[in-house]
Scaffold this motif. Sequence first.
Motif, PDB file in Angstrom:
ATOM      1  N   PRO A   1      37.523  72.367  34.134  1.00  0.00           N
ATOM      2  CA  PRO A   1      38.147  71.821  32.927  1.00  0.00           C
ATOM      3  C   PRO A   1      37.781  72.607  31.669  1.00  0.00           C
ATOM      4  N   PRO A   2      38.545  72.413  30.598  1.00  0.00           N
ATOM      5  CA  PRO A   2      38.207  73.034  29.323  1.00  0.00           C
ATOM      6  C   PRO A   2      36.757  72.717  28.975  1.00  0.00           C
ATOM      7  N   GLY A   3      36.001  73.749  28.594  1.00  0.00           N
ATOM      8  CA  GLY A   3      34.627  73.536  28.159  1.00  0.00           C
ATOM      9  C   GLY A   3      33.600  73.554  29.280  1.00  0.00           C
ATOM     10  N   SER A   4      34.019  73.779  30.518  1.00  0.00           N
ATOM     11  CA  SER A   4      33.056  73.739  31.628  1.00  0.00           C
ATOM     12  C   SER A   4      32.193  75.002  31.696  1.00  0.00           C
ATOM     13  N   GLY A   5      32.557  76.034  30.915  1.00  0.00           N
ATOM     14  CA  GLY A   5      31.743  77.257  30.899  1.00  0.00           C
ATOM     15  C   GLY A   5      32.377  78.411  31.667  1.00  0.00           C
ATOM     16  N   LYS A   6      33.674  78.329  31.928  1.00  0.00           N
ATOM     17  CA  LYS A   6      34.351  79.398  32.675  1.00  0.00           C
ATOM     18  C   LYS A   6      34.221  80.740  31.951  1.00  0.00           C
TER      19      LYS A   6
ATOM     20  N   LEU B   1      46.639  85.201  25.802  1.00  0.00           N
ATOM     21  CA  LEU B   1      47.676  84.513  25.015  1.00  0.00           C
ATOM     22  C   LEU B   1      47.311  84.490  23.529  1.00  0.00           C
ATOM     23  N   ARG B   2      46.016  84.252  23.234  1.00  0.00           N
ATOM     24  CA  ARG B   2      45.592  84.245  21.814  1.00  0.00           C
ATOM     25  C   ARG B   2      45.798  85.626  21.182  1.00  0.00           C
ATOM     26  N   GLU B   3      45.620  86.688  21.983  1.00  0.00           N
ATOM     27  CA  GLU B   3      45.861  88.044  21.478  1.00  0.00           C
ATOM     28  C   GLU B   3      47.342  88.223  21.142  1.00  0.00           C
TER      29      GLU B   3
ATOM     30  N   GLY C   1      31.452  71.744  19.875  1.00  0.00           N
ATOM     31  CA  GLY C   1      30.366  72.588  19.338  1.00  0.00           C
ATOM     32  C   GLY C   1      30.620  74.078  19.473  1.00  0.00           C
ATOM     33  N   ARG C   2      31.689  74.455  20.160  1.00  0.00           N
ATOM     34  CA  ARG C   2      31.896  75.895  20.427  1.00  0.00           C
ATOM     35  C   ARG C   2      32.281  76.663  19.162  1.00  0.00           C
ATOM     36  N   ARG C   3      31.708  77.837  19.001  1.00  0.00           N
ATOM     37  CA  ARG C   3      32.107  78.775  17.953  1.00  0.00           C
ATOM     38  C   ARG C   3      32.202  80.152  18.611  1.00  0.00           C
TER      39      ARG C   3
ATOM     40  N   ILE D   1      30.487  83.888  22.707  1.00  0.00           N
ATOM     41  CA  ILE D   1      30.660  82.430  22.601  1.00  0.00           C
ATOM     42  C   ILE D   1      29.321  81.757  22.290  1.00  0.00           C
ATOM     43  N   TYR D   2      29.302  80.895  21.278  1.00  0.00           N
ATOM     44  CA  TYR D   2      28.101  80.125  20.908  1.00  0.00           C
ATOM     45  C   TYR D   2      28.412  78.642  21.002  1.00  0.00           C
ATOM     46  N   ASN D   3      27.355  77.844  20.832  1.00  0.00           N
ATOM     47  CA  ASN D   3      27.564  76.400  20.704  1.00  0.00           C
ATOM     48  C   ASN D   3      26.569  75.884  19.677  1.00  0.00           C
TER      49      ASN D   3
ATOM     50  N   ASP E   1      23.924  73.641  21.590  1.00  0.00           N
ATOM     51  CA  ASP E   1      23.109  74.133  22.704  1.00  0.00           C
ATOM     52  C   ASP E   1      22.828  75.631  22.691  1.00  0.00           C
ATOM     53  N   ARG E   2      23.690  76.423  22.037  1.00  0.00           N
ATOM     54  CA  ARG E   2      23.495  77.879  22.004  1.00  0.00           C
ATOM     55  C   ARG E   2      23.773  78.365  20.587  1.00  0.00           C
ATOM     56  N   PRO E   3      22.974  77.913  19.608  1.00  0.00           N
ATOM     57  CA  PRO E   3      23.302  78.282  18.226  1.00  0.00           C
ATOM     58  C   PRO E   3      22.958  79.753  17.943  1.00  0.00           C
TER      59      PRO E   3
HETATM   60  P1  AP5 Z   1      41.691  78.716  27.726  1.00  0.00           P
HETATM   61  O1  AP5 Z   1      41.355  79.653  26.657  1.00  0.00           O
HETATM   62  O2  AP5 Z   1      41.657  79.160  29.138  1.00  0.00           O
HETATM   63  O3  AP5 Z   1      40.801  77.418  27.520  1.00  0.00           O
HETATM   64  P2  AP5 Z   1      40.242  76.313  28.535  1.00  0.00           P
HETATM   65  O4  AP5 Z   1      40.564  76.404  29.967  1.00  0.00           O
HETATM   66  O5  AP5 Z   1      40.678  75.073  27.859  1.00  0.00           O
HETATM   67  O6  AP5 Z   1      38.773  76.601  28.615  1.00  0.00           O
HETATM   68  P3  AP5 Z   1      37.831  76.859  27.433  1.00  0.00           P
HETATM   69  O7  AP5 Z   1      37.951  78.289  26.969  1.00  0.00           O
HETATM   70  O8  AP5 Z   1      38.018  75.814  26.380  1.00  0.00           O
HETATM   71  O9  AP5 Z   1      36.413  76.558  28.071  1.00  0.00           O
HETATM   72  P4  AP5 Z   1      35.544  77.390  29.095  1.00  0.00           P
HETATM   73  O10 AP5 Z   1      35.519  76.651  30.385  1.00  0.00           O
HETATM   74  O11 AP5 Z   1      35.938  78.826  29.114  1.00  0.00           O
HETATM   75  O12 AP5 Z   1      34.123  77.194  28.417  1.00  0.00           O
HETATM   76  P5  AP5 Z   1      33.229  78.207  27.537  1.00  0.00           P
HETATM   77  O13 AP5 Z   1      32.562  79.203  28.431  1.00  0.00           O
HETATM   78  O14 AP5 Z   1      33.997  78.745  26.386  1.00  0.00           O
HETATM   79  O15 AP5 Z   1      43.168  78.123  27.488  1.00  0.00           O
HETATM   80  C1  AP5 Z   1      43.604  77.726  26.205  1.00  0.00           C
HETATM   81  C2  AP5 Z   1      45.092  77.363  26.270  1.00  0.00           C
HETATM   82  O16 AP5 Z   1      45.858  78.526  26.690  1.00  0.00           O
HETATM   83  C3  AP5 Z   1      45.461  76.280  27.284  1.00  0.00           C
HETATM   84  O17 AP5 Z   1      45.290  74.988  26.738  1.00  0.00           O
HETATM   85  C4  AP5 Z   1      46.928  76.622  27.578  1.00  0.00           C
HETATM   86  O18 AP5 Z   1      47.756  76.173  26.543  1.00  0.00           O
HETATM   87  C5  AP5 Z   1      46.939  78.148  27.538  1.00  0.00           C
HETATM   88  N1  AP5 Z   1      46.733  78.750  28.867  1.00  0.00           N
HETATM   89  C6  AP5 Z   1      45.683  79.532  29.246  1.00  0.00           C
HETATM   90  N2  AP5 Z   1      45.811  79.918  30.527  1.00  0.00           N
HETATM   91  C7  AP5 Z   1      46.970  79.365  30.977  1.00  0.00           C
HETATM   92  C8  AP5 Z   1      47.617  79.369  32.236  1.00  0.00           C
HETATM   93  N3  AP5 Z   1      47.112  80.035  33.289  1.00  0.00           N
HETATM   94  N4  AP5 Z   1      48.774  78.672  32.353  1.00  0.00           N
HETATM   95  C9  AP5 Z   1      49.307  78.002  31.319  1.00  0.00           C
HETATM   96  N5  AP5 Z   1      48.720  77.944  30.080  1.00  0.00           N
HETATM   97  C10 AP5 Z   1      47.567  78.622  29.920  1.00  0.00           C
HETATM   98  O19 AP5 Z   1      32.108  77.196  27.035  1.00  0.00           O
HETATM   99  C11 AP5 Z   1      32.418  76.124  26.146  1.00  0.00           C
HETATM  100  C12 AP5 Z   1      31.217  75.856  25.233  1.00  0.00           C
HETATM  101  O20 AP5 Z   1      30.113  75.403  26.025  1.00  0.00           O
HETATM  102  C13 AP5 Z   1      30.695  77.085  24.476  1.00  0.00           C
HETATM  103  O21 AP5 Z   1      30.266  76.685  23.222  1.00  0.00           O
HETATM  104  C14 AP5 Z   1      29.516  77.583  25.326  1.00  0.00           C
HETATM  105  O22 AP5 Z   1      28.544  78.254  24.549  1.00  0.00           O
HETATM  106  C15 AP5 Z   1      28.990  76.275  25.881  1.00  0.00           C
HETATM  107  N6  AP5 Z   1      28.398  76.409  27.223  1.00  0.00           N
HETATM  108  C16 AP5 Z   1      28.914  77.103  28.279  1.00  0.00           C
HETATM  109  N7  AP5 Z   1      28.129  76.954  29.353  1.00  0.00           N
HETATM  110  C17 AP5 Z   1      27.080  76.178  28.962  1.00  0.00           C
HETATM  111  C18 AP5 Z   1      25.929  75.668  29.636  1.00  0.00           C
HETATM  112  N8  AP5 Z   1      25.698  75.921  30.939  1.00  0.00           N
HETATM  113  N9  AP5 Z   1      25.064  74.884  28.936  1.00  0.00           N
HETATM  114  C19 AP5 Z   1      25.295  74.592  27.641  1.00  0.00           C
HETATM  115  N10 AP5 Z   1      26.366  75.067  26.938  1.00  0.00           N
HETATM  116  C20 AP5 Z   1      27.251  75.833  27.605  1.00  0.00           C
END
Ligand code: AP5
Length: 231
Positions: free
Chosen positions: A20-25, A47-49, A138-140, A148-150, A153-155
């Motif tokens: 899921p979003p935010g799971s740390g992928k 896509l953001r690019e 918390g993500r920045r 990626i920061y948080n 948890d990762r300021p």
């Molecule tokens: P996308 O950019 O892929 O976002 P997402 O899947 O919603 O995932 P996130 O980037 O939000 O989270 P992440 O799991 O990568 O976590 P992160 O490592 O950053 O997609 C954005 C949008 O684009 C979608 O909504 C859709 O519209 C579109 N899109 C993209 N791909 C698509 C597709 N294939 N098909 C259709 N539409 C598509 O970590 C999150 C935070 O947690 C950070 O602050 C990090 O520092 C912290 N953190 C990470 N791991 C830990 C840990 N172990 N402990 C503590 N903190 C941690």
Amino acid sequence: MALDQRPVEKLDRAVIFLGPPGSGKGTQAKVLAGKFGVPHLATGDMLREHIAKGTPLGQKAQPIMARGELVPDSLVLRMVAERIERPDCSHGFVFDGFPRTVAQAKYLGEMLRSQGFKQPFVIHMVIGYALLIRRLTGRRTCKVGGEIYNIYDRPPKVDGVCDNDGGELLQRPDDREEVIQPRLHAYEKLTSPLVSYYRRLGALHEIDASKSVEEVEQEILQAVASMRGAR
Ligand code: AP5
């Protein structure tokens, strides 16, 4: 020798981060791709690019992403197909945020087979709802290098400034609370069926994504090592 100190080996396949979003992928996919010297292909970043450059694809994707919905399969698949045909993908690659629907997974399976790749490894990032909200709000992200920061948890050492390159740290527009809910809903409805899809193929490996970044990284490296040893 510790797993993360081994010299770079060939990956020779696709690794998919599913969660899921935010799971740390993004955090983990970048590290794994770096260890194997293969491209990190994050469809969200791609896509953001496009949005930042104002391309036709970016113009179509922007309002959809702002609402927290998925971009249509047809647009995403064309973008991914073009990317994995490039020569730097010939020894494998790490997907982050792709595939996200069963249709995308089926298309990817065909693409991989036609290019002679074996079945992908799928890392399923398992984590509870409350932690996801904390991580997303918390993500920045560094405007310059994408680190990626948080704030919880990762300021960074200095508030709002990247430790690596001094870049400004920004909050993603879709990390606002009103957009987080639709994103989580889209995951449940359209992406979570991929868990059973890949489990049936014997390709799924579950990781406890609620642990620290370093612990999750070790667990992933162990899983990838055992998967590579087994096939
Ligand atoms: P996308 O950019 O892929 O976002 P997402 O899947 O919603 O995932 P996130 O980037 O939000 O989270 P992440 O799991 O990568 O976590 P992160 O490592 O950053 O997609 C954005 C949008 O684009 C979608 O909504 C859709 O519209 C579109 N899109 C993209 N791909 C698509 C597709 N294939 N098909 C259709 N539409 C598509 O970590 C999150 C935070 O947690 C950070 O602050 C990090 O520092 C912290 N953190 C990470 N791991 C830990 C840990 N172990 N402990 C503590 N903190 C941690």
